[in-house]
Design a protein around this motif. Structure first.
Motif, mmCIF file in Angstrom:
data_model
loop_
_atom_site.group_PDB
_atom_site.id
_atom_site.type_symbol
_atom_site.label_atom_id
_atom_site.label_comp_id
_atom_site.label_asym_id
_atom_site.label_seq_id
_atom_site.Cartn_x
_atom_site.Cartn_y
_atom_site.Cartn_z
ATOM 1 N N PHE A 190 48.044 29.942 45.383
ATOM 2 C CA PHE A 190 48.353 31.526 45.539
ATOM 3 C C PHE A 190 48.735 31.962 46.911
ATOM 4 O O PHE A 190 47.990 32.682 47.592
ATOM 5 C CB PHE A 190 46.932 32.176 44.969
ATOM 6 C CG PHE A 190 46.623 31.792 43.681
ATOM 7 C CD1 PHE A 190 47.219 32.531 42.467
ATOM 8 C CD2 PHE A 190 45.608 30.992 43.362
ATOM 9 C CE1 PHE A 190 46.714 32.569 41.203
ATOM 10 C CE2 PHE A 190 45.193 30.665 42.287
ATOM 11 C CZ PHE A 190 45.746 31.326 40.969
ATOM 12 N N ASN A 236 50.289 34.420 47.926
ATOM 13 C CA ASN A 236 50.771 35.724 48.245
ATOM 14 C C ASN A 236 49.370 36.385 48.573
ATOM 15 O O ASN A 236 49.239 37.819 48.324
ATOM 16 C CB ASN A 236 51.308 36.832 46.929
ATOM 17 C CG ASN A 236 50.585 36.723 45.552
ATOM 18 O OD1 ASN A 236 49.696 35.899 45.466
ATOM 19 N ND2 ASN A 236 50.875 37.443 44.942
ATOM 20 N N VAL A 237 48.387 35.791 48.534
ATOM 21 C CA VAL A 237 47.046 36.368 49.036
ATOM 22 C C VAL A 237 46.720 36.715 50.372
ATOM 23 O O VAL A 237 46.770 35.869 51.107
ATOM 24 C CB VAL A 237 45.826 35.502 48.343
ATOM 25 C CG1 VAL A 237 44.461 36.182 48.660
ATOM 26 C CG2 VAL A 237 45.968 35.301 46.853
ATOM 27 N N GLY A 238 46.403 37.955 50.529
ATOM 28 C CA GLY A 238 46.109 38.404 51.912
ATOM 29 C C GLY A 238 44.680 38.382 52.388
ATOM 30 O O GLY A 238 43.962 37.428 51.926
ATOM 31 N N GLU A 239 44.401 39.515 52.817
ATOM 32 C CA GLU A 239 42.893 39.485 53.121
ATOM 33 C C GLU A 239 41.829 39.544 51.835
ATOM 34 O O GLU A 239 42.452 40.050 50.731
ATOM 35 C CB GLU A 239 42.438 40.832 53.982
ATOM 36 C CG GLU A 239 41.146 40.893 54.691
ATOM 37 C CD GLU A 239 40.609 42.284 55.168
ATOM 38 O OE1 GLU A 239 41.270 43.244 54.956
ATOM 39 O OE2 GLU A 239 39.810 42.206 56.040
ATOM 40 N N VAL A 240 40.826 38.877 52.131
ATOM 41 C CA VAL A 240 39.930 38.600 50.969
ATOM 42 C C VAL A 240 38.664 39.003 51.688
ATOM 43 O O VAL A 240 38.303 38.727 52.689
ATOM 44 C CB VAL A 240 39.692 37.056 50.305
ATOM 45 C CG1 VAL A 240 38.791 37.099 49.275
ATOM 46 C CG2 VAL A 240 41.040 36.809 49.976
ATOM 47 N N ARG A 241 37.812 39.750 50.898
ATOM 48 C CA ARG A 241 36.420 40.349 51.286
ATOM 49 C C ARG A 241 35.422 39.906 50.123
ATOM 50 O O ARG A 241 35.740 40.331 49.156
ATOM 51 C CB ARG A 241 36.417 41.564 51.489
ATOM 52 C CG ARG A 241 37.388 42.266 52.616
ATOM 53 C CD ARG A 241 37.252 41.849 54.030
ATOM 54 N NE ARG A 241 36.008 42.712 54.451
ATOM 55 C CZ ARG A 241 35.324 42.201 55.859
ATOM 56 N NH1 ARG A 241 35.973 41.230 56.664
ATOM 57 N NH2 ARG A 241 34.514 43.138 56.278
#
Lengths: 80, 80
Positions: B30, B32-37
């Motif tokens: 994946f 295209n995943v940026g920030e994850v919280r």
């Protein structure tokens, strides 16, 4: 787009964390609290402009990594 | 009524769980995943018929028990 995947234990799966929270709330005086379920929420920033595709990708990430489908269910929302 | 309290780390607070999830998603392809919280969600069944009061009680439970307001924020929704 920003996607939120919420992961909860399936109904019928014992949830000791939820039970502990419910007990603590009763102790604090919240006497009207019934069942409590605890889960996880994962918010992801996706480089994807189409809400439908962002949601579909959230679902795929839920299935492949974020949730344990044996004992958990998840829901995906596009949040902006 | 059913109330959902979502608890997230404040912006700027290091979120190693979110970082680990983001890294795992990249490894799975994946890209295209940026920030994850990552956060918690607590769903509570309240013996309360008024949505506004149910929501207010969710807020109070968030402040008093469910969130650590030093490092976390929370939102309350009435879900049914």
């Amino acid at each position: 787009m920003r996607v939120r995947v919420s992961v909860m234990l399936k109904d019928g799966v014992l949830d000791p964390q939820g039970k502990a929270i419910g007990h603590a709330l009763h102790t604090l005086g919240f006497g009207n609290v019934g069942e409590v379920r605890a889960g996880r929420v994962i918010e992801l920033e996706l480089d994807e402009a189409d809400p439908a595709r962002a949601r579909a990708q959230g679902d795929e990430m839920g299935r492949r990594l974020l949730a344990n489908l044996v004992i958990e269910t998840f829901t995906t929302e596009v949040v902006g």
